[in-house]
Design an enzyme around this catalytic site. Sequence first.
Site, mmCIF file in Angstrom:
data_model
loop_
_atom_site.group_PDB
_atom_site.id
_atom_site.type_symbol
_atom_site.label_atom_id
_atom_site.label_comp_id
_atom_site.label_asym_id
_atom_site.label_seq_id
_atom_site.Cartn_x
_atom_site.Cartn_y
_atom_site.Cartn_z
ATOM 1 N N CYS A 77 0.851 -1.185 0.000
ATOM 2 C CA CYS A 77 0.000 0.000 0.000
ATOM 3 C C CYS A 77 0.895 1.246 0.000
ATOM 4 O O CYS A 77 1.821 1.356 0.808
ATOM 5 C CB CYS A 77 -0.896 -0.004 1.236
ATOM 6 S SG CYS A 77 -1.923 1.473 1.407
ATOM 7 N N CYS A 125 -7.209 -1.259 1.277
ATOM 8 C CA CYS A 125 -6.209 -1.748 2.226
ATOM 9 C C CYS A 125 -6.896 -2.013 3.557
ATOM 10 O O CYS A 125 -7.593 -1.146 4.092
ATOM 11 C CB CYS A 125 -5.092 -0.706 2.386
ATOM 12 S SG CYS A 125 -3.880 -1.146 3.643
ATOM 13 N N CYS A 128 -5.268 0.610 6.409
ATOM 14 C CA CYS A 128 -5.538 2.055 6.444
ATOM 15 C C CYS A 128 -6.824 2.452 5.728
ATOM 16 O O CYS A 128 -7.233 3.609 5.796
ATOM 17 C CB CYS A 128 -4.361 2.846 5.878
ATOM 18 S SG CYS A 128 -4.169 2.711 4.081
ATOM 19 N N CYS A 149 -8.033 -5.545 -10.331
ATOM 20 C CA CYS A 149 -7.650 -4.431 -11.193
ATOM 21 C C CYS A 149 -7.297 -3.253 -10.275
ATOM 22 O O CYS A 149 -8.185 -2.625 -9.692
ATOM 23 C CB CYS A 149 -8.827 -4.101 -12.109
ATOM 24 S SG CYS A 149 -8.448 -2.946 -13.413
#
Length: 161
Positions: A77, A125, A128, A149
């Site tokens: 991330c 994510c 977060c 994607c």
Amino acid sequence: MVKNILFVLSLILISCQGISQKTTEKENKDEYKISKTDKEWRAELTDMQYYILRKAGTETAGSSELLDNKKEGTYVCAACETPLFKSSYKYDSGSGWPSFDREIKGNVAFDVDYKIGYERTEEHCATCGGHLGHVFNDGPQKTTGKRHCINGAALKFIPNE
């Protein structure tokens, strides 16, 4: 009398919220291990990263530097560096965005998104809450059948040593 009925019906229709207007963005950011204010995210992320990760935007197809990356490593991330996808999960889907046939279990969360008028599975994510992209059922049939994607700007690549 007819005018009053039409007026009441108009008010009801105007006040109704369509399904395409629903948002799945979590209002309570405290649900995530990493929680920051909008001001903190703006200071830490590039404009494009902020637009994608915090505002659920989408980068232009074919614009990601990670699209053609063939190195071995881990995609994390861009906001909190949680490992999200392994390079061995990456494949060329022809979509214009980095695509993976699976995620690192437990690090990617899923939600339903109606932003373009129909149901899609959004990925973010799990640490977060940053928006990553969407998952579709048109991926490689020899593996999972899934196409994750992902916006390249939502990712950082950490090469294997």
